[in-house]
Design an enzyme around this catalytic site. Structure first.
Site: not given
Ligand code: DX5
Ligand code: ZN
Length: 228
Positions: A201, A179-180, A149, A36, A146-147, A67
């Site tokens: 993640g 994704d997410g 979790g 990411d 962004g994040f 990404h």
């Molecule tokens: C968010 C990212 C995701 C994220 C996935 O901006 O694109 O790829 O890191 O992490 P989890 O699976 O913890 O939501």
């Molecule tokens: Zn991502």
């Protein structure tokens, strides 16, 4: 139907020990590593750039799924390709048809794959639908960029299903990458809707046994597939 693929997102690991994040993905049998890249403009975080991707490239041959959550992908596409990305995903929100075509040409010239991502609230634009034959992965975000979790936004499910229909109707080979917030508890639902690449993640790196967490997700996904 495209196979199930598990793509751990290293953003959820200790960013000071990304070498270990790669080792975990390799030992757990991940299909690709999700990287990411966030620029502090497109989304409110800053992660890492081509230098980090290049350093990790020396540590594994696993597919790198980069990404790009950045406002100006045109300025960096070459750098991420040179760094060793295999699939480079751009956000539809910062592009139009001709803009995508230009990036696509750069990616193809290196023999790599192009992906297109949409935020939870973004519908796949017409210009992107018309270019699905060029898109290896349609990345449907189920959290705001962004994040790691965050909790999966289940209101995105109908969009996954629409994407699946569009891809099947057109006979395209495009993967649908979710994704997410992917966790063992929601894998069944996203696979049932048509997702086949699962980014995780916290769903991998946040678990006590991250190596086994990869097969937990894979088994859930395969089970959901068999039930279809
Ligand atoms: C968010 C990212 C995701 C994220 C996935 O901006 O694109 O790829 O890191 O992490 P989890 O699976 O913890 O939501
Ligand atoms: Zn991502």
């Amino acid at each position: 139907m495209n196979g199930i693929r598990i793509a751990p997102s290293i953003l959820a690991w200790d960013l000071g020990d990304l070498e270990r994040a790669v080792e975990i993905s390799v030992s757990g049998g991940a299909d690709q590593i999700h990287l990411d890249v966030i620029d502090g403009h497109f989304a409110p975080n800053i992660t890492f750039g081509p230098g980090t991707v290049k350093a990790l490239r020396r540590r594994t041959d696993l597919k790198f799924d980069t990404h790009l959550m950045i406002d100006n992908p045109g300025a960096y596409v070459g750098k991420f390709l040179d760094a060793g990305s295999d699939l480079l995903t751009f956000h539809a929100e910062v592009l139009d048809g001709p803009g995508f075509d230009e990036l696509y040409r750069a990616v193809k010239a290196k023999g790599k794959e192009a992906g297109l991502a949409v935020k939870p609230e973004t519908e796949v634009p017409r210009w992107a639908v018309d270019r699905l034959d060029k898109v290896s992965a349609l990345v449907v975000m189920t959290v705001s960029p962004g994040f790691s979790g965050q909790t999966m936004d289940m209101s995105v499910m109908p969009k996954i299903q629409r994407a699946k229909e569009m891809i099947s109707d057109g006979g395209f080979g495009t993967d649908i990458e979710i994704d997410g917030g992917v966790e063992p508890e929601n894998v069944r639902e996203v696979v049932r809707r048509g997702g086949n690449v699962l980014v995780a993640g916290a769903g991998v790196y946040g678990k006590d046994d991250p190596v086994s967490a990869i097969s937990v997700l894979r088994n859930k996904a395969e089970e959901a597939r068999r039930g279809q």
